[in-house]
Design a protein around this motif. Structure first.
Motif, PDB file in Angstrom:
ATOM      1  N   ALA A  21       0.732  -1.531  -0.025  1.00 49.61           N
ATOM      2  CA  ALA A  21       0.115  -0.476  -0.265  1.00 49.61           C
ATOM      3  C   ALA A  21       0.578   1.601   0.104  1.00 49.61           C
ATOM      4  O   ALA A  21       0.482   2.224  -0.697  1.00 49.61           O
ATOM      5  CB  ALA A  21      -0.873   0.061   1.271  1.00 49.61           C
ATOM      6  N   THR A  22       2.179   1.222   0.623  1.00 54.55           N
ATOM      7  CA  THR A  22       3.278   2.140   0.600  1.00 54.55           C
ATOM      8  C   THR A  22       3.628   2.663  -0.329  1.00 54.55           C
ATOM      9  O   THR A  22       3.990   3.588  -0.979  1.00 54.55           O
ATOM     10  CB  THR A  22       4.579   2.637   2.032  1.00 54.55           C
ATOM     11  N   LYS A  23       3.390   1.993  -1.560  1.00 54.00           N
ATOM     12  CA  LYS A  23       3.933   1.975  -2.850  1.00 54.00           C
ATOM     13  C   LYS A  23       3.247   3.100  -3.677  1.00 54.00           C
ATOM     14  O   LYS A  23       3.153   3.833  -4.594  1.00 54.00           O
ATOM     15  CB  LYS A  23       3.732   0.727  -3.417  1.00 54.00           C
ATOM     16  N   SER A  29      -1.305   7.893   5.398  1.00 56.27           N
ATOM     17  CA  SER A  29      -2.725   7.200   5.362  1.00 56.27           C
ATOM     18  C   SER A  29      -2.827   6.036   5.097  1.00 56.27           C
ATOM     19  O   SER A  29      -3.880   6.014   5.730  1.00 56.27           O
ATOM     20  CB  SER A  29      -2.556   8.090   3.719  1.00 56.27           C
ATOM     21  N   VAL A  30      -1.879   5.629   5.409  1.00 56.92           N
ATOM     22  CA  VAL A  30      -1.582   3.876   4.919  1.00 56.92           C
ATOM     23  C   VAL A  30      -2.222   3.682   6.331  1.00 56.92           C
ATOM     24  O   VAL A  30      -3.124   2.604   6.574  1.00 56.92           O
ATOM     25  CB  VAL A  30      -0.563   2.879   4.871  1.00 56.92           C
ATOM     26  N   VAL A  31      -1.200   4.224   7.489  1.00 59.07           N
ATOM     27  CA  VAL A  31      -1.109   3.579   8.773  1.00 59.07           C
ATOM     28  C   VAL A  31      -2.765   4.448   9.322  1.00 59.07           C
ATOM     29  O   VAL A  31      -3.043   3.729  10.125  1.00 59.07           O
ATOM     30  CB  VAL A  31      -0.149   4.637   9.673  1.00 59.07           C
ATOM     31  N   VAL A  32      -3.249   5.281   9.298  1.00 55.77           N
ATOM     32  CA  VAL A  32      -4.393   5.574   9.521  1.00 55.77           C
ATOM     33  C   VAL A  32      -5.734   4.971   9.576  1.00 55.77           C
ATOM     34  O   VAL A  32      -5.977   4.778  10.077  1.00 55.77           O
ATOM     35  CB  VAL A  32      -4.813   7.731   9.029  1.00 55.77           C
ATOM     36  N   THR A 193      -1.719  14.439   3.538  1.00 55.68           N
ATOM     37  CA  THR A 193      -3.441  14.172   3.330  1.00 55.68           C
ATOM     38  C   THR A 193      -3.504  12.585   4.159  1.00 55.68           C
ATOM     39  O   THR A 193      -2.420  11.876   4.104  1.00 55.68           O
ATOM     40  CB  THR A 193      -3.951  13.371   1.592  1.00 55.68           C
ATOM     41  N   LEU A 194      -4.948  11.853   4.101  1.00 56.85           N
ATOM     42  CA  LEU A 194      -4.894  10.371   4.483  1.00 56.85           C
ATOM     43  C   LEU A 194      -6.007  10.110   3.327  1.00 56.85           C
ATOM     44  O   LEU A 194      -6.362   8.947   3.994  1.00 56.85           O
ATOM     45  CB  LEU A 194      -6.040  10.609   5.820  1.00 56.85           C
ATOM     46  N   ARG A 195      -5.966  11.009   1.968  1.00 56.07           N
ATOM     47  CA  ARG A 195      -6.480   9.585   1.241  1.00 56.07           C
ATOM     48  C   ARG A 195      -6.241   9.408   0.670  1.00 56.07           C
ATOM     49  O   ARG A 195      -4.327   9.306   0.117  1.00 56.07           O
ATOM     50  CB  ARG A 195      -6.967  11.042   0.153  1.00 56.07           C
ATOM     51  N   PRO A 196      -6.636   7.851   0.512  1.00 52.10           N
ATOM     52  CA  PRO A 196      -6.077   6.768  -0.240  1.00 52.10           C
ATOM     53  C   PRO A 196      -5.012   7.162  -1.879  1.00 52.10           C
ATOM     54  O   PRO A 196      -6.084   8.009  -1.980  1.00 52.10           O
ATOM     55  CB  PRO A 196      -5.716   5.244   0.002  1.00 52.10           C
TER      56      PRO A 196
END
Length: 275
Positions: A21-23, A29-32, A193-196
């Motif tokens: 996901a972090t890619k 964002s991934v963590v939250v 940003t928290l948007r994936p």
């Protein structure tokens, strides 16, 4: 032992999906988002694994969540400023060593075979975490941050073990509420940003669900076993991540990493013999 080993396998799988996901999305964002998915899961599991609501359990859980969130932030900070092949094993071994020391200080008395398994397990974490992508000079600050990150993760294991066993999953509810709030606040303060990112939501949700399943398995394992042994078995999770990367992504394993996986299996067997 079975619960702790299963926890390591599931936790490693969660890290694998988190890495995917972090890619495509920013780390915070991934963590939250993943932790929100975990929060939803533990909310659904509460009625299935009932426990007596206890303010102490919730308090210990909140403290564990804060420690885990701090460890996570420090870990990513160490990765940004240091060499991954040094940061990863330093953090993993520290997160396992602290619960071992705490368990021995508070009355855990593993047998000689179990202690041999502990030593071999800690060594296997060093081996499987070796990464040939690391380059550059190792700074004292990155080592200190790595140690602090490991202390945060180790603190999570210790604090969660202090919660009353009859409280069920309430400690995990407290831990997840505090960690989500802390990391979300950090994202707001740093204006991230928290948007994936595109096509990353499924991997983020999988990471969050697997992480919570691992936390449930750990909570059950430490209620029925010695913290000094459970935490060491859980710390073998990098082997699971490594094997998934090999079979799913086709990444090649180095000889030292294969040796580390072998040592991890022998360590589990030694601890099993001691039970």
């Amino acid at each position: 032992m079975l619960l702790a080993t299963a926890c390591a396998i599931v936790m490693g799988a969660g890290d694998f999906f988190g890495g995917l996901a972090t890619k495509r999305s920013q780390v915070l964002s991934v963590v939250v988002v993943s932790q929100i998915a975990g929060l939803a899961l533990v909310s659904c599991l509460l009625p299935l694994l009932p426990g007596a609501f206890d303010a102490r359990a919730l308090t210990w859980g909140v403290a564990a969540g804060l420690s885990g969130a701090a460890g996570l932030v420090l870990f990513y900070r160490a990765l940004a400023t240091g060499v991954m092949s040094v940061v990863a094993p330093t953090t993993a071994v520290t997160s396992a060593a602290l619960p071992v020391v705490f368990g021995l200080a508070t009355g855990d008395r593993p047998g000689p075979w179990a202690l041999a398994g502990v030593a071999l397990a800690l060594g296997s974490v060093l081996l499987v975490s070796q990464d040939r992508s690391g380059s550059g000079q190792v700074s004292a600050s990155s080592i200190l941050i790595s140690l602090a990150a490991g202390a945060g993760f180790g603190g999570f294991f210790i604090l969660l073990s202090m919660a009353p066993h009859e409280a069920g999953l309430w400690p995990l509810m407290g831990a997840r509420l505090s960690s989500v709030s802390t990391v979300a606040l950090l994202a707001v303060v740093t204006r991230r940003t928290l948007r994936p990112g595109p096509r990353s939501l499924h991997a983020i949700v999988a990471a969050g669900v697997l992480d919570m399943v691992a936390n449930v398995l750990y909570l059950l394992a430490q209620q029925d076993g010695l913290l000094s042994l459970v935490a060491v078995l859980v710390s073998l999770y990098p082997a699971s991540t490594l094997l998934l990367a090999r079979h799913v992504l086709g990444e090649r394993l180095r000889g030292v990493q294969v040796a580390g996986v072998g040592c991890a299996l022998v360590a589990v067997a030694l601890i099993a013999v001691a039970q």
